[in-house]
Design a protein around this motif. Structure first.
Motif, mmCIF file in Angstrom:
data_model
loop_
_atom_site.group_PDB
_atom_site.id
_atom_site.type_symbol
_atom_site.label_atom_id
_atom_site.label_comp_id
_atom_site.label_asym_id
_atom_site.label_seq_id
_atom_site.Cartn_x
_atom_site.Cartn_y
_atom_site.Cartn_z
ATOM 1 N N UNK A 1 -29.920 -18.018 21.019
ATOM 2 C CA UNK A 1 -30.449 -19.265 20.895
ATOM 3 C C UNK A 1 -31.877 -18.818 20.400
ATOM 4 N N UNK A 2 -32.724 -17.787 21.030
ATOM 5 C CA UNK A 2 -34.086 -17.615 20.666
ATOM 6 C C UNK A 2 -34.131 -17.004 19.353
ATOM 7 N N UNK A 3 -33.193 -16.215 18.727
ATOM 8 C CA UNK A 3 -33.384 -16.088 17.323
ATOM 9 C C UNK A 3 -33.064 -17.178 16.626
ATOM 10 N N UNK A 4 -32.433 -18.148 17.062
ATOM 11 C CA UNK A 4 -32.391 -19.246 15.964
ATOM 12 C C UNK A 4 -33.622 -20.162 16.090
ATOM 13 N N UNK A 5 -34.280 -20.064 17.134
ATOM 14 C CA UNK A 5 -35.378 -21.258 17.360
ATOM 15 C C UNK A 5 -36.340 -20.381 18.357
ATOM 16 N N UNK B 1 -26.213 -10.751 14.484
ATOM 17 C CA UNK B 1 -27.200 -11.274 15.513
ATOM 18 C C UNK B 1 -28.224 -10.094 15.520
ATOM 19 N N UNK B 2 -27.841 -9.032 15.561
ATOM 20 C CA UNK B 2 -28.756 -7.883 15.547
ATOM 21 C C UNK B 2 -29.834 -7.967 14.196
ATOM 22 N N UNK B 3 -29.323 -8.337 13.182
ATOM 23 C CA UNK B 3 -30.261 -8.565 11.976
ATOM 24 C C UNK B 3 -31.170 -9.539 12.284
ATOM 25 N N UNK C 1 -28.351 -4.355 39.184
ATOM 26 C CA UNK C 1 -28.161 -4.646 37.560
ATOM 27 C C UNK C 1 -28.731 -3.553 36.812
ATOM 28 N N UNK C 2 -28.077 -2.952 35.808
ATOM 29 C CA UNK C 2 -28.718 -2.245 35.076
ATOM 30 C C UNK C 2 -28.083 -2.229 33.564
ATOM 31 N N UNK C 3 -29.108 -2.975 32.776
ATOM 32 C CA UNK C 3 -28.723 -3.250 31.466
ATOM 33 C C UNK C 3 -28.765 -1.939 30.422
ATOM 34 N N UNK C 4 -27.974 -1.706 29.500
ATOM 35 C CA UNK C 4 -28.173 -0.401 28.794
ATOM 36 C C UNK C 4 -27.642 -0.968 27.574
ATOM 37 N N UNK C 5 -28.204 -0.825 26.256
ATOM 38 C CA UNK C 5 -27.691 -1.071 24.830
ATOM 39 C C UNK C 5 -28.474 -0.220 23.896
ATOM 40 N N UNK C 6 -27.761 0.105 22.739
ATOM 41 C CA UNK C 6 -28.139 1.198 21.762
ATOM 42 C C UNK C 6 -28.146 0.482 20.503
ATOM 43 N N UNK C 7 -28.932 0.434 19.530
ATOM 44 C CA UNK C 7 -29.078 -0.008 18.250
ATOM 45 C C UNK C 7 -28.068 1.017 17.459
ATOM 46 N N UNK D 1 -29.661 1.999 6.516
ATOM 47 C CA UNK D 1 -30.280 1.677 7.713
ATOM 48 C C UNK D 1 -30.498 0.409 8.026
ATOM 49 N N UNK D 2 -29.614 -0.697 7.747
ATOM 50 C CA UNK D 2 -29.646 -2.109 7.917
ATOM 51 C C UNK D 2 -28.976 -2.310 9.517
ATOM 52 N N UNK D 3 -29.531 -3.191 10.346
ATOM 53 C CA UNK D 3 -28.638 -3.345 11.538
ATOM 54 C C UNK D 3 -27.311 -3.540 11.631
ATOM 55 N N UNK D 4 -26.600 -2.502 12.565
ATOM 56 C CA UNK D 4 -25.173 -2.892 12.506
ATOM 57 C C UNK D 4 -24.479 -3.436 13.638
ATOM 58 N N UNK D 5 -25.381 -3.582 14.572
ATOM 59 C CA UNK D 5 -25.011 -4.140 15.968
ATOM 60 C C UNK D 5 -25.633 -3.341 17.033
#
Length: 655
Positions: free
Chosen positions: A250-254, A55-57, A204-210, A216-220
């Protein structure tokens, strides 16, 4: 720059933010579990938020195609999610920025982070790709004006301040995508260790790290949500994380799908809401009131059906009396679907008349004789009954209206039951079961049973036509009210209030006794005497009356095994008093508009309901009843999200 200098950078950036945040919502409507306290405690919890590499990719590819950053993809998805959960179409979200856009600070150690407010416009019918474009424009504008310290921005904008919430935004989003730093300190081994968060600065505090692999490919993405414990349970925060991942997938698919086509529910949740929770079908085929009463009268002919003081009427006697009256009504032109107005005081005779109307195939129009004559006239003129049944005490009043007789010629046949001639005619009728020789056609389940007039949303009385099928659904099965053969059910409601549908027919088709109250409205003392003297075990008190009884004399309803209420918001403190004072009484909260045959939902009140706040649930749907909470486009909303309640099933009135 000098804030007093209108040409300074600071003044220009403040002017930008004043324009950008004009009219921003003071507080987002979020799907909270509890009301916001007057002062935030800042206690918090944390739940993980993780995306797999695939999904990251997909998201990275989407960002590249749309010319946006990964942060902008998450900003758009989070705004869509919050909107789907009831926050509206104008979503302000806070975002941290490094604050190192000046080369002079590149080699300095220190905390330069500032906070920006990125506002997302979801109005109209945009696709997700269009929302990304809107987010890109707003985010770039924010970054170009990031030097104003957030606290200075709050001073300049002067929003309405509150100790209960963060100003300008209540939801924060941070997406980290800088390379992992290697910390090499002589003599030390340094390792990052995640820990639970116990403080919450925002709702609410959303925090994510690539993360990226060696190529160098997306790993999540790994991260989490810090939530304010004042407002949210951990389970709710976990659900938010699941829903956000679902929106991103859903957004990534369409990405060109309209936002209105993005369903916040996954397949399992949709099935649970629409199917599992509405699996209320019952095996019994629908029947009419005469069929149900007739079967009960055959089983228990000598059981007491009606009681008032010392007056008693068995099931066999009520069956016979209603048969005689039905034949008299047929002689006055009552046929299937005919409307018969009934203007009488509460009495056993009135119950017999209403049953007789149904046996004749007609639908009764119950009219409270205390109503103003003008309202009665409006109801009669609108419903156009073929007959009007009353007694001498009201017949004279109906003829003395300021506007003339209630039913001038041609009008409904007037049947004054206590007129000697009418009394003799009814007494002379056959009291056996009606047959086709009586010109009687047995009513069908979908045939009209009664017409009740509500106040109407326009201010004019509005007639609601309910079928036998709707009544049958209300009274069978009667387990939600715990009605058993031999119970005594109080009949106290105004005949023009659909609560009487429950009182009369749940008693008379289930082998109970209907205790008929005196005419008029009872005081709390009178109510105590009536319930005690008749040993009532089942009673319905409208919410306002129940609150009054609890305040004045809660022991007035002692001995009632099932106490039902409805019609208004039920007070948790009053419920507490009932539970504490009457341990043998089962208090049942009910809900349902007239158009859905008295009750659509019921809920037995428990200790949990009265200890967790002020809201008492309306409960689950009855048999053959389905309930859906829908948005403005008639799509089901997720659990915890406000919407409009739609009901469907056997109980819905005609039209």
């Amino acid at each position: 720059g000098d804030p007093a200098d209108p040409g300074s950078v600071l003044a220009g950036q403040v002017a930008y933010w004043k324009a950008e945040l004009r009219g921003v919502p003071a507080e987002l409507e979020l799907p909270v579990d509890r009301r916001r306290p007057a002062v935030a405690s800042h206690r918090g919890g944390w739940v993980p938020l993780t995306l797999r590499a695939d999904l990251h990719a997909q998201l990275a590819e989407l960002a590249a195609r749309q010319g946006v950053t990964m942060f902008m993809v998450w900003q758009a998805a989070l705004a869509v999610l919050l909107s789907k959960l009831g926050a509206g179409e104008d979503i302000p979200i806070g975002s941290p920025v490094a604050g190192r856009n000046d080369q002079a600070v590149e080699d300095l150690v220190g905390f330069f982070v500032n906070t920006l407010v990125v506002r997302t416009d979801l109005s109209g019918e945009p696709s997700f790709a269009e929302v990304l474009g809107r987010v890109r424009q707003r985010a770039l504008g924010a970054l170009e004006h990031q030097e104003v310290p957030f606290e200075r921005l709050v001073e300049e904008l002067a929003p309405v301040r509150s100790l209960a919430r963060h100003p300008l935004f209540q939801v924060m989003l941070a997406v980290q995508n800088v390379p992992q730093a290697t910390i090499d300190l002589p003599g030390l081994d340094v390792e990052a260790r995640p820990s639970e968060v116990s403080m919450a600065k925002f709702d609410l505090d959303f925090h994510v790290e690539e993360r990226f692999d060696d190529q160098g490919r997306p790993a999540g993405l790994n991260g989490g949500i810090t939530y304010a414990s004042d407002l949210f349970d951990r389970a709710t925060a976990e659900t938010l994380a699941t829903r956000l991942v679902h929106i991103l997938r859903t957004a990534a698919a369409d990405p060109h799908r309209s936002l209105h086509g993005i369903d916040p529910l996954d397949a399992d949740e949709r099935r649970r809401i629409l199917t599992e929770w509405n699996d209320t079908a019952r095996p019994e085929p629908a029947a009419t009131v005469p069929e149900l009463f007739g079967a009960q009268a055959a089983r228990t002919p000598d059981a007491v059906a009606l009681v008032r003081g010392d007056e008693r009427m068995t099931y066999a006697q009520l069956d016979a009396e209603s048969n005689r009256i039905a034949r008299h009504l047929i002689a006055h032109g009552v046929r299937p679907e005919s409307v018969v107005a009934v203007v009488m005081d509460r009495s056993p005779q009135r119950v017999a008349v209403l049953l007789a109307v149904l046996k004749a195939g007609g639908a009764y129009l119950p009219i409270d004789p205390s109503y103003p004559i003008g309202r009665i006239g409006l109801m009669v003129a609108d419903a156009a009954p073929v007959a009007l049944v009353t007694t001498a005490s009201f017949a004279g009043r109906l003829d003395q209206s300021d506007s003339g007789p209630l039913d001038p010629e041609p009008g409904p046949d007037r049947i004054t039951l206590d007129d000697p001639a009418v009394r003799a005619a009814v007494a002379g009728e056959d009291d056996g079961p009606l047959t086709r020789l009586d010109r009687a056609a047995p009513p069908r389940p979908d045939q009209a049973a009664y017409v009740i007039y509500t106040s109407g949303s326009t201010g004019a009385p509005k007639g609601v036509t309910v079928t036998h099928r709707g009544i049958d659904r209300l009274v069978r099965p009667a387990g939600y009210a715990d009605v058993r053969p031999g119970d005594v059910v109080a009949h106290l409601a105004s005949v023009s209030f659909d609560c009487t549908t429950f009182e009369m027919w749940i008693a008379l088709v289930n082998g109970a006794t209907l205790a008929v109250g005196p005419a008029g409205t009872l005081s709390v003392a009178d109510l105590r005497h009536f319930l005690t003297s008749h040993q009532v075990t089942i009673a319905v008190l409208p919410t306002g009356l129940l609150h009054q009884v609890v305040d004045i004399d809660v022991a007035a309803v002692k001995g009632v095994r099932s106490l039902l209420t409805g019609g208004d918001v039920l007070s948790a403190p009053h419920c507490r008093t009932v539970l504490d004072s009457l341990p043998g009484t089962r208090l049942i909260n009910g809900y349902g508009p007239t158009e859905s045959t008295t009750y659509t939902h019921t809920h037995p009140v428990t200790e949990v309901d009265v200890s967790g706040g002020d809201d008492v649930p309306i409960g689950r749907p009855l048999a053959d009843t389905r309930a859906y909470v829908l948005d403005e486009r008639l799509a089901p909303v997720p659990v915890g999200v406000a919407g409009e309640l739609y009901v469907a099933g056997e109980q819905v009135a005609r039209g």
